[in-house]
Scaffold this active site. Structure first.
Site, mmCIF file in Angstrom:
data_model
loop_
_atom_site.group_PDB
_atom_site.id
_atom_site.type_symbol
_atom_site.label_atom_id
_atom_site.label_comp_id
_atom_site.label_asym_id
_atom_site.label_seq_id
_atom_site.Cartn_x
_atom_site.Cartn_y
_atom_site.Cartn_z
ATOM 1 N N ASP A 37 0.840 -1.192 0.000
ATOM 2 C CA ASP A 37 0.000 0.000 0.000
ATOM 3 C C ASP A 37 0.874 1.240 0.000
ATOM 4 O O ASP A 37 1.998 1.216 0.510
ATOM 5 C CB ASP A 37 -0.915 0.001 1.230
ATOM 6 C CG ASP A 37 -2.152 0.849 1.029
ATOM 7 O OD1 ASP A 37 -3.235 0.273 0.794
ATOM 8 O OD2 ASP A 37 -2.050 2.093 1.105
ATOM 9 N N ASP A 61 4.273 2.726 -3.864
ATOM 10 C CA ASP A 61 3.369 3.463 -4.748
ATOM 11 C C ASP A 61 3.361 2.732 -6.083
ATOM 12 O O ASP A 61 4.380 2.679 -6.770
ATOM 13 C CB ASP A 61 3.880 4.899 -4.920
ATOM 14 C CG ASP A 61 2.974 5.754 -5.789
ATOM 15 O OD1 ASP A 61 2.037 5.216 -6.423
ATOM 16 O OD2 ASP A 61 3.216 6.978 -5.858
ATOM 17 N N VAL A 62 2.223 2.148 -6.462
ATOM 18 C CA VAL A 62 2.183 1.352 -7.693
ATOM 19 C C VAL A 62 2.481 2.190 -8.933
ATOM 20 O O VAL A 62 2.852 1.647 -9.977
ATOM 21 C CB VAL A 62 0.846 0.598 -7.869
ATOM 22 C CG1 VAL A 62 0.641 -0.420 -6.765
ATOM 23 C CG2 VAL A 62 -0.332 1.553 -7.991
ATOM 24 N N TYR A 160 -11.862 8.350 -14.223
ATOM 25 C CA TYR A 160 -11.891 7.043 -13.564
ATOM 26 C C TYR A 160 -12.462 5.993 -14.523
ATOM 27 O O TYR A 160 -11.920 4.894 -14.648
ATOM 28 C CB TYR A 160 -12.729 7.125 -12.285
ATOM 29 C CG TYR A 160 -12.921 5.812 -11.575
ATOM 30 C CD1 TYR A 160 -11.942 5.308 -10.728
ATOM 31 C CD2 TYR A 160 -14.098 5.080 -11.735
ATOM 32 C CE1 TYR A 160 -12.120 4.103 -10.066
ATOM 33 C CE2 TYR A 160 -14.284 3.874 -11.068
ATOM 34 C CZ TYR A 160 -13.295 3.393 -10.247
ATOM 35 O OH TYR A 160 -13.473 2.194 -9.591
#
Length: 196
Positions: A37, A61-62, A160
């Site tokens: 996460d 952080d992806v 989104y």
């Protein structure tokens, strides 16, 4: 896959919301869990350990490929392998395409699209190794009802929706690319969910 006994499950965005629910279900099915996460997951880890889980966490952080590569390596180092990757981290922004703040939109695309790709890219070798060893190997991408159509909301989250359409394409492509290696690929498509 219903029996996760002793399997290793990595969950991005696992500290809260849908990710925490996925981690909790993995623990319920007796898996060992790595929560990845952008925020500290100590509270989630403690709660899942109280429920009897073997749970670790790391901050990543992806949107940053180096972070995800480190998290993948750390998962393998701690648990020995990876059987299931819940590619779940995501974020959103309200507004129509011409209204949304471009910096906010950029972050949504970086996390939801680039980040989802980073997770597939960084974990593919571990999943392929599990499949080659005859163990379970699965990738579960968290899409959305927005992956399947453009919702007619009064307050749209247009960027989104764009990002979650991309997750559907990523899932279908991953199925084509990773399936021959014995990796199962699927997409979760939840509707509105009350999360943090």
């Amino acid at each position: 896959m219903t029996d996760l006994n002793n399997a290793v499950v990595a969950v991005t965005g696992g500290a809260t919301g849908i990710g925490l629910a996925l981690a909790r279900e993995a623990v319920r099915r007796r898996a060992r869990v790595m929560i990845i996460d952008v925020n500290d997951a100590e509270e989630a880890v403690a709660a899942l350990r109280r429920e009897g889980g073997t749970v670790e966490s790391t901050i990543a952080d992806v949107a940053e490929l180096a972070d995800v590569r480190r998290a993948a390596a750390e998962t393998v180092d701690r648990f020995g392998d990876v059987n299931v990757v819940c590619n779940n981290a995501g974020t959103a922004a309200l507004g129509q395409l011409h209204e949304v703040d471009p910096d906010r939109a950029r972050r949504v695309l970086r996390v939801n699209v680039e980040g989802a790709f980073h997770v597939v890219h960084a974990f593919a070798s571990a999943l392929r190794a599990s499949a080659a060893a005859g163990s379970a190997a699965y990738l579960l991408n968290t899409g959305s009802e927005h992956s399947l159509g453009v919702p007619p909301h009064v307050e749209p989250m247009s960027i989104y929706t764009v990002s979650k359409y991309a997750v559907l394409g990523l899932t279908m492509t991953a199925h084509r690319d990773l399936g021959p290696s014995g990796i199962g690929v699927s997409m979760l498509a939840p509707g509105w969910t009350l999360t943090d």
